[in-house]
Enzyme design. Sequence first.
Site, short mmCIF file in Angstrom:
data_model
loop_
_atom_site.label_atom_id
_atom_site.label_comp_id
_atom_site.label_asym_id
_atom_site.label_seq_id
_atom_site.Cartn_x
_atom_site.Cartn_y
_atom_site.Cartn_z
N ASP A 57 -38.38 61.02 -23.33
CA ASP A 57 -39.13 62.10 -22.69
C ASP A 57 -40.58 62.12 -23.15
O ASP A 57 -40.89 62.52 -24.27
CB ASP A 57 -38.44 63.43 -23.02
CG ASP A 57 -38.93 64.58 -22.19
OD1 ASP A 57 -39.94 64.41 -21.49
OD2 ASP A 57 -38.29 65.65 -22.22
N ASP A 98 -39.36 70.10 -13.89
CA ASP A 98 -38.00 70.61 -14.13
C ASP A 98 -37.51 71.43 -12.94
O ASP A 98 -38.26 72.22 -12.35
CB ASP A 98 -37.97 71.48 -15.37
CG ASP A 98 -38.19 70.69 -16.65
OD1 ASP A 98 -38.29 69.45 -16.57
OD2 ASP A 98 -38.27 71.31 -17.72
#
Length: 385
Positions: free
Chosen positions: A120, A180
């Site tokens: 990430d 997200d």
Amino acid sequence: MGWSSWNNYGPDINETVVRDTIDVMERLGLRDAGYTYINIDDGWQRYKGSREDHPLEVDPVKFPNGMKALADYAHSKGFKLGIYSGPGVDTCAGYTGSEGHGAEDAKLFASWGIDHLKYDACCSHSDEPQAAVQQVMLDMSTALIATNRSIVFHACHCGWANVWEWAAEEGANQWRIGQDISDDFNYPGNREKYYFDVLDMLDRGNEVAQYTGPGHWNDYDMLIVGLDGESKQLVGTGLSDLEYRTHFSLWALAASPLLIGADIAKLSAYNLATLTNKEIIAANQDPLGLPITLQWSAPDNATQIYAKGMQDESLVVALLNRGTETASITVDMRAHLTVPWDVYRVRDLWKGKDRGPYDIPFTTEVRAHDAKVFRVWKVECTVGC
């Protein structure tokens, strides 16, 4: 296909939760339906802060038996184990990252028996130029390959730096196409000027569909089925059961990785049935790996027709009603799907019922926020052709 810890647990993850999830997924038939990856997200690490101050270690309180033992348990049950790290000094939750230690960490993960790495860069490299993001992802990809262990590499960068254009060439197997996901079907704008709802992510996918394919996938983010607005990490008020089913249909047809984000033990019977529909999963797992493409949209975009080709030369078609009222949608093989089929048969994949054969366009009613999903095969015309 599998499960990820983040949407429901955030960094509050531990060995008991993971083992229990494995057991419940086995008992409920999710493993046999194809959900084999058990992915531990951020929060498994012992320390917070810089690598200069702390080594990368498993938290001995959360995971007293260590990650190797947990991987062995997952493997013994027919599952695979995934883990999380990032190329920064620390991760998004503030834990020790892999900066300057990519090769070392790749060897560590391989020694534990890890099968999937979510790497990430969204927090550490959100403002970095594309070249810098490409380099840190290439470094980890190279390191993983050097371990000689088959590890799925998720190059996570929230749809920034045009990741879909270059990640496959660097050996990435999946990459996020957007920010997200929120636990919303169609929220006005973006929550907190960041989160994408289901329809936001679908629209983003339309723009980058050509980059997905076998071994390298556009990732629409984790499934929100069953979160019901109670996620500890995601914003959103939750979806209806029907909207969750639509969300699942669209992710499956788009060939996105299917990672359940809810507490498996709390899934309703309806949502469990949604997640285990064999015919929808077959569309996701088809060897051709084609994405859905937008074939037709009404002038107001309230109703749309999507389609994807399958290995057996059939088509899977989704009739999406984005609007707030029931709508009638007509599908014409030549006009909407651009196939020269005079006669065809149709199977409703959610009802498990066959329809046709047809030699004219077929029409069906679609409820608000529903997606009717059909598989369509050509039928050889024998009379009046």
